[in-house]
Motif scaffolding. Structure first.
Motif, PDB file in Angstrom:
ATOM      1  N   UNK A  37       0.807  -1.228   0.000  1.00  0.00           N
ATOM      2  CA  UNK A  37       0.000   0.000   0.000  1.00  0.00           C
ATOM      3  C   UNK A  37       0.834   1.271   0.000  1.00  0.00           C
ATOM      4  N   UNK A  38       2.005   1.245   0.638  1.00  0.00           N
ATOM      5  CA  UNK A  38       2.861   2.434   0.646  1.00  0.00           C
ATOM      6  C   UNK A  38       3.325   2.776  -0.767  1.00  0.00           C
ATOM      7  N   UNK A  39       3.813   1.760  -1.489  1.00  0.00           N
ATOM      8  CA  UNK A  39       4.297   2.023  -2.851  1.00  0.00           C
ATOM      9  C   UNK A  39       3.137   2.417  -3.757  1.00  0.00           C
ATOM     10  N   UNK A  40       2.001   1.753  -3.586  1.00  0.00           N
ATOM     11  CA  UNK A  40       0.829   2.082  -4.411  1.00  0.00           C
ATOM     12  C   UNK A  40       0.388   3.531  -4.213  1.00  0.00           C
ATOM     13  N   UNK A  41       0.382   4.002  -2.987  1.00  0.00           N
ATOM     14  CA  UNK A  41      -0.090   5.363  -2.696  1.00  0.00           C
ATOM     15  C   UNK A  41       0.860   6.448  -3.206  1.00  0.00           C
ATOM     16  N   UNK A  42       2.056   6.061  -3.599  1.00  0.00           N
ATOM     17  CA  UNK A  42       2.953   7.030  -4.246  1.00  0.00           C
ATOM     18  C   UNK A  42       2.373   7.496  -5.585  1.00  0.00           C
ATOM     19  N   UNK A  43       1.605   6.629  -6.237  1.00  0.00           N
ATOM     20  CA  UNK A  43       1.037   6.966  -7.545  1.00  0.00           C
ATOM     21  C   UNK A  43       0.094   8.161  -7.443  1.00  0.00           C
ATOM     22  N   UNK A  44      -0.928   8.152  -6.562  1.00  0.00           N
ATOM     23  CA  UNK A  44      -1.766   9.351  -6.438  1.00  0.00           C
ATOM     24  C   UNK A  44      -1.025  10.545  -5.863  1.00  0.00           C
ATOM     25  N   UNK A  45      -0.005  10.308  -5.033  1.00  0.00           N
ATOM     26  CA  UNK A  45       0.715  11.450  -4.453  1.00  0.00           C
ATOM     27  C   UNK A  45       1.455  12.254  -5.525  1.00  0.00           C
ATOM     28  N   UNK A  46       2.076  11.571  -6.482  1.00  0.00           N
ATOM     29  CA  UNK A  46       2.772  12.313  -7.539  1.00  0.00           C
ATOM     30  C   UNK A  46       1.766  12.921  -8.519  1.00  0.00           C
ATOM     31  N   UNK A  47       0.654  12.235  -8.712  1.00  0.00           N
ATOM     32  CA  UNK A  47      -0.390  12.807  -9.583  1.00  0.00           C
ATOM     33  C   UNK A  47      -0.937  14.101  -8.993  1.00  0.00           C
ATOM     34  N   UNK A  48      -1.154  14.132  -7.687  1.00  0.00           N
ATOM     35  CA  UNK A  48      -1.715  15.325  -7.051  1.00  0.00           C
ATOM     36  C   UNK A  48      -0.756  16.511  -7.101  1.00  0.00           C
ATOM     37  N   UNK A  49       0.528  16.244  -7.083  1.00  0.00           N
ATOM     38  CA  UNK A  49       1.488  17.341  -7.250  1.00  0.00           C
ATOM     39  C   UNK A  49       1.306  18.011  -8.612  1.00  0.00           C
ATOM     40  N   UNK A  50       1.017  17.188  -9.628  1.00  0.00           N
ATOM     41  CA  UNK A  50       0.740  17.734 -10.953  1.00  0.00           C
ATOM     42  C   UNK A  50      -0.640  18.384 -11.001  1.00  0.00           C
TER      43      UNK A  50
END
Length: 286
Positions: free
Chosen positions: A210-223
């Motif tokens: 789950x930690x690695x998976x949640x990196x995906x929305x975190x970088x998307x939200x920065x954009x």
């Protein structure tokens, strides 16, 4: 003597954290860089982070002797004497906080002090010795560097600060657990209740997902919130997915040590790549 003093600051870890400070500063500045302010926040942060690393080495000096990876640190402390090392850490920390509070802004100073406290008191003195939560909650300290750089510019905690914090907070547990799986017997012998020691390797692999998976929305939200550009989004998403897939593959692998070594290397290169692209593709101020 100087060589020992530098070694106790954990130069590799220090460089990575200071780069994260600069990345946070860059995101907040949107390429309208105040070079003098950048120099001051880097100086102050370097001193505070170095102080935390030295204090960690001082506090863990006896336990570190039980692990091949860390037992060399006791030599540095013995060369300098433990009392000197303690004073050295405090001087570094006070000097760094003085730079941040007085020459940058108080908020960046408070963020640095919070990170120092979380790393030394919550992680080193308490959880590292008592709980499997040490890695997760210890991530509070490791996630502070980009926030320090960011708040040096904005002087407020907004969505950008939270997203930078979340990104680095999520990155840390799977990164460190990869190392923990590789060195599980060393941690067991040293008496550290790391997750793979207490709950086993398979449970650790599952908890990394789950930690690695949640990196995906975190970088998307920065954009999405216009802190970074499209190039960052594409590269960071591809990199996040690669790491995520490799983490999932860990559930089927028979060679845990080899898988963990590769996963650890992916995590290190992932962080450096994302931060480099973050700086290069930070959105320009209008």
């Amino acid at each position: 003597m100087l060589k020992d003093m530098i070694a106790l600051t954990k130069p590799g870890l220090l460089r990575l954290n200071v780069f994260a400070v600069a990345a946070g500063f860059w995101v907040a500045s949107k390429w309208d860089i105040s070079w003098g302010l950048l120099l001051l926040v880097v100086l102050g942060s370097t001193l505070v982070i170095a102080s935390a690393c030295v204090m960690n080495n001082y506090w863990d000096r006896e336990l570190d002797q039980k692990m091949e990876r860390t037992k060399k640190r006791m030599d540095y402390i013995n060369h300098l004497k433990p009392g000197f090392v303690l004073g050295y850490s405090l001087v570094l920390g006070i000097a760094g906080l003085a730079v941040l509070f007085l020459l940058v802004n108080p908020l960046s100073g408070w963020m640095a002090l919070l990170g120092w406290f979380a790393y030394i008191v919550i992680y080193t003195m308490w959880l590292k010795r008592t709980s499997t939560w040490s890695t997760s909650l210890g991530g509070i300290a490791g996630a502070m560097p980009p926030v320090i750089g960011y708040t040096a510019v904005t002087n407020e905690i907004d969505a950008g600060a939270w997203l930078l914090f979340a990104f680095l907070f999520l990155w840390q547990p799977p990164h460190f657990w990869s190392l923990g799986i590789r060195r599980v017997e060393e941690y067991r012998a040293a008496g550290f209740p790391l997750l793979p020691v207490v709950k086993g390797v398979k449970r650790t692999k599952i908890q990394m997902i789950p930690y690695v998976f949640l990196l995906i929305p975190s970088v998307f939200l920065l954009y999405y919130f216009d802190y970074v550009g499209l190039v960052f989004l594409i590269i960071s998403l591809i990199s996040s997915i690669i790491w995520f897939v490799h983490t999932l593959l860990g559930l089927k692998t028979q060679d845990d040590e080899k898988w963990a070594k590769v996963n650890f290397l992916i995590s290190v290169n992932y962080l450096m790549l994302v931060f480099i692209v973050m700086v290069a593709n930070t959105t320009w101020s209008s």
